[in-house]
Design an enzyme around this catalytic site. Structure first.
Site, PDB file in Angstrom:
ATOM      1  N   SER A 193       1.747  -0.071   1.317  1.00  0.00           N
ATOM      2  CA  SER A 193       1.754   0.287   2.743  1.00  0.00           C
ATOM      3  C   SER A 193       1.495   1.787   2.918  1.00  0.00           C
ATOM      4  O   SER A 193       0.447   2.275   2.504  1.00  0.00           O
ATOM      5  CB  SER A 193       3.085  -0.152   3.368  1.00  0.00           C
ATOM      6  OG  SER A 193       3.056  -0.027   4.757  1.00  0.00           O
ATOM      7  N   ASP A 340      -0.942 -10.245   7.039  1.00  0.00           N
ATOM      8  CA  ASP A 340      -0.387  -8.906   7.277  1.00  0.00           C
ATOM      9  C   ASP A 340      -0.575  -8.548   8.749  1.00  0.00           C
ATOM     10  O   ASP A 340      -1.700  -8.466   9.243  1.00  0.00           O
ATOM     11  CB  ASP A 340      -1.117  -7.900   6.378  1.00  0.00           C
ATOM     12  CG  ASP A 340      -0.453  -6.530   6.370  1.00  0.00           C
ATOM     13  OD1 ASP A 340      -0.135  -6.015   7.465  1.00  0.00           O
ATOM     14  OD2 ASP A 340      -0.270  -5.969   5.278  1.00  0.00           O
ATOM     15  N   HIS A 372       3.482  -8.536   6.092  1.00  0.00           N
ATOM     16  CA  HIS A 372       3.453  -7.203   5.478  1.00  0.00           C
ATOM     17  C   HIS A 372       4.711  -6.893   4.665  1.00  0.00           C
ATOM     18  O   HIS A 372       4.615  -6.434   3.530  1.00  0.00           O
ATOM     19  CB  HIS A 372       3.265  -6.157   6.579  1.00  0.00           C
ATOM     20  CG  HIS A 372       3.023  -4.776   6.066  1.00  0.00           C
ATOM     21  ND1 HIS A 372       1.784  -4.337   5.686  1.00  0.00           N
ATOM     22  CD2 HIS A 372       3.874  -3.738   5.857  1.00  0.00           C
ATOM     23  CE1 HIS A 372       1.866  -3.077   5.281  1.00  0.00           C
ATOM     24  NE2 HIS A 372       3.126  -2.694   5.372  1.00  0.00           N
TER      25      HIS A 372
END
Ligand SMILES: *[C@@H]1O[C@H](CO)[C@@H](O)[C@H](O)[C@H]1NC(C)=O
Ligand SMILES: *[C@@H]1O[C@H](CO)[C@@H](O)[C@H](O)[C@H]1NC(C)=O
Ligand SMILES: *[C@@H]1O[C@H](CO)[C@@H](O)[C@H](O)[C@H]1NC(C)=O
Ligand SMILES: *[C@@H]1O[C@H](CO)[C@@H](O)[C@H](O)[C@H]1NC(C)=O
Ligand SMILES: *[C@@H]1O[C@H](CO)[C@@H](O)[C@H](O)[C@H]1NC(C)=O
Ligand SMILES: *[C@@H]1O[C@H](CO)[C@@H](O)[C@H](O)[C@H]1NC(C)=O
Ligand SMILES: *[C@@H]1O[C@H](CO)[C@@H](O)[C@H](O)[C@H]1NC(C)=O
Length: 414
Positions: A193, A340, A372
């Site tokens: 991320s 996601d 995610h």
């Protein structure tokens, strides 16, 4: 490298540069160690400007480490001007010095006191899965672990060039100092991320910015190939806190853009400048809580249109889109949840396909399960296996492999 490390410690053992070890860490905003010696601009990127044993009990928290250091080092900002950042190096208890993992934590905040070199002491931060287990596992495998504050002292959250430079220079700083790492130690990058931004930009900038480095690999998960999508899709989301953090981060090194941003904030009403700037003083978890589900375009006098000004778009053009600054020279392991909800997978499909077309060695796994947050857990063991192979010198994949997987380790709905 042992000799160089000893020599450096001796050089730095002056009151000005080698601060006494504080018994407990101070927030960077209050710690004079987080400043540069005068003339630091003349040092080369990656040069160590200050070195200390990390204060406090970090080796008790990460008890697979025997020692911990903070390095303050020279880097370059997104405009290639002299800048600096801090990294934390954990030394494993049992090691032969053959491997270094550079682990980029998604701290996603422009609060200078939210940086890993300080936040790691907070169990609420370092205990957030899988941060603690990743670091402990890496140390247990005998890997040194480098954890850069890659947004640098400017808190440039989301600025790809800054974060890539700072990541590469943190590795230079560690390797140049030595720390009893073997001369032929292998080193690799890992980030999920927000950590994928620093890691991927480091991977694509390496050939031009740090050509002497030779990474064994990079594991990049929850990849955020296009920062614009975060900004344009944040309104009403649980993760809307990334909107103020991202805009403050993107404008951190661009005074004209920051002035424009501030000029666009409403001064009255429920979504006003004061509320927007709360983001300056909170870590990522608190930002998620403060801004959850907010209609964040409402902070601007012209709503969404305020985002479209060229002064902001120029920053994104230079720092917001992966895949335009160079070709990664190391094997990549890319993992991503098909669902996601923060950064759509289509952008990662495009990025991978672009890299495959120019011969990058890639395994790209698209997980059909989870979102995610879930993928950070679901992909974790697979990323670690890749890193074990590349850092152990036994990785033998070549070419480009893209496949769907169905890995369901966490039952997190997102
Ligand atoms: C480290 O120190 C902090 C603050 O003094 C304390 O809360 C924590 O329990 C300590 N952790 C360990 C593992 O000693
Ligand atoms: C390290 O800490 C973990 C978790 O607190 C504990 O279970 C383990 O026994 C500790 N290991 C050592 C070597 O102290
Ligand atoms: C160092 O340790 C790693 C991991 O345990 C191992 O794969 C490697 O063979 C060792 N290298 C040497 C030179 O002993
Ligand atoms: C990035 O995302 C924005 C907003 O969704 C889109 O307009 C733009 O075309 C994308 N840019 C790239 C380079 O993919
Ligand atoms: C600004 O927004 C905050 C909520 O974030 C609110 O408490 C405050 O009253 C607002 N200020 C003005 C002047 O409207
Ligand atoms: C590649 O590595 C894997 C796992 O380490 C091993 O099973 C396989 O036999 C290797 N393939 C070749 C062609 O060496
Ligand atoms: C994933 O596993 C959990 C149990 O841990 C289960 O509740 C869930 O239905 C599974 N999801 C899928 C898509 O298989």
């Amino acid at each position: 490298m042992l000799v160089r490390f000893a020599a450096l410690l001796a050089t730095l053992a002056t009151p000005a540069l080698f601060a006494p070890i504080a018994s407990s860490p101070l927030p960077p905003s209050q710690d004079p160690w987080y400043t540069t010696p005068s003339g630091f601009e003349a040092a080369s990127p990656g040069a160590v400007l200050r070195l200390r044993s990390a204060p406090g009990n970090i080796t008790a928290i990460f008890n697979a480490s025997s020692a911990a250091y903070n390095l303050l080092y020279r880097t370059m900002d997104s405009k290639y001007e002299p800048s600096w950042a801090v990294t934390t190096l954990l030394v494993p208890k049992h090691t032969n010095g053959s491997a270094l993992l550079s682990y980029q934590i998604p701290y996603n905040s422009v609060d200078i006191d939210a940086v890993p070199s300080y936040a790691l002491y907070d169990p609420a931060f370092s205990g957030t899965p899988p941060i603690y287990t990743d670091i402990q596992t890496a140390l247990s495998l005998g890997w040194y672990v480098n954890i850069p504050d890659f947004e640098t002292h400017t808190a440039s959250f989301g600025v790809g060039v800054t974060e890539g430079h700072a990541t590469l220079d943190s590795v230079r700083a560690v390797l140049d100092t030595g720390f009893d790492l073997a001369a032929n130690a292998r080193y690799a990058l890992w980030g999920y991320s927000g950590g994928s931004i620093a890691s991927e930009w480091a991977a694509e900038l390496q050939a031009q910015y740090a050509p002497e480095l030779s990474f064994a690999g990079a594991a990049i998960g929850g990849t955020v190939p296009n920062t614009s999508t975060i900004l344009t899709q944040a309104a009403g989301q649980w993760w809307a806190g990334l909107f103020p953090e991202g805009l403050l981060g993107l404008t951190a090194e661009y005074p004209a853009a920051r002035a424009y941003l501030l000029s666009q904030l409403k001064t009255t009403g429920p979504f006003n400048r004061t509320g927007f700037l709360v983001a300056e003083n909170v870590g990522v978890e608190e930002a998620f809580a403060v801004y959850a589900n907010q209609p964040v375009f409402e902070y601007f006098v012209n709503g969404y249109e305020s985002l479209l000004d060229p002064v902001l778009q120029d920053i994104l053009d230079n720092n917001g889109y992966m895949g335009y600054h160079g070709i990664p020279q190391m094997p990549l392991y890319v993992y991503k949840a098909a669902q996601d909800e923060i950064a759509p997978i289509e952008g990662v499909d495009e990025l991978v396909s672009k890299y495959c077309s120019v011969g990058v060695n890639i395994v790209y796994e698209r997980n059909t399960i989870g979102g995610h947050l879930a993928e950070e857990i679901n992909g974790d063991a697979r990323a670690l296996r890749f890193l074990q192979a590349v850092l152990g010198g036994v990785y033998n994949h070549t070419g480009c492999t893209v496949r769907n997987v169905a890995v369901n380790i966490t039952d997190s709905p997102m």
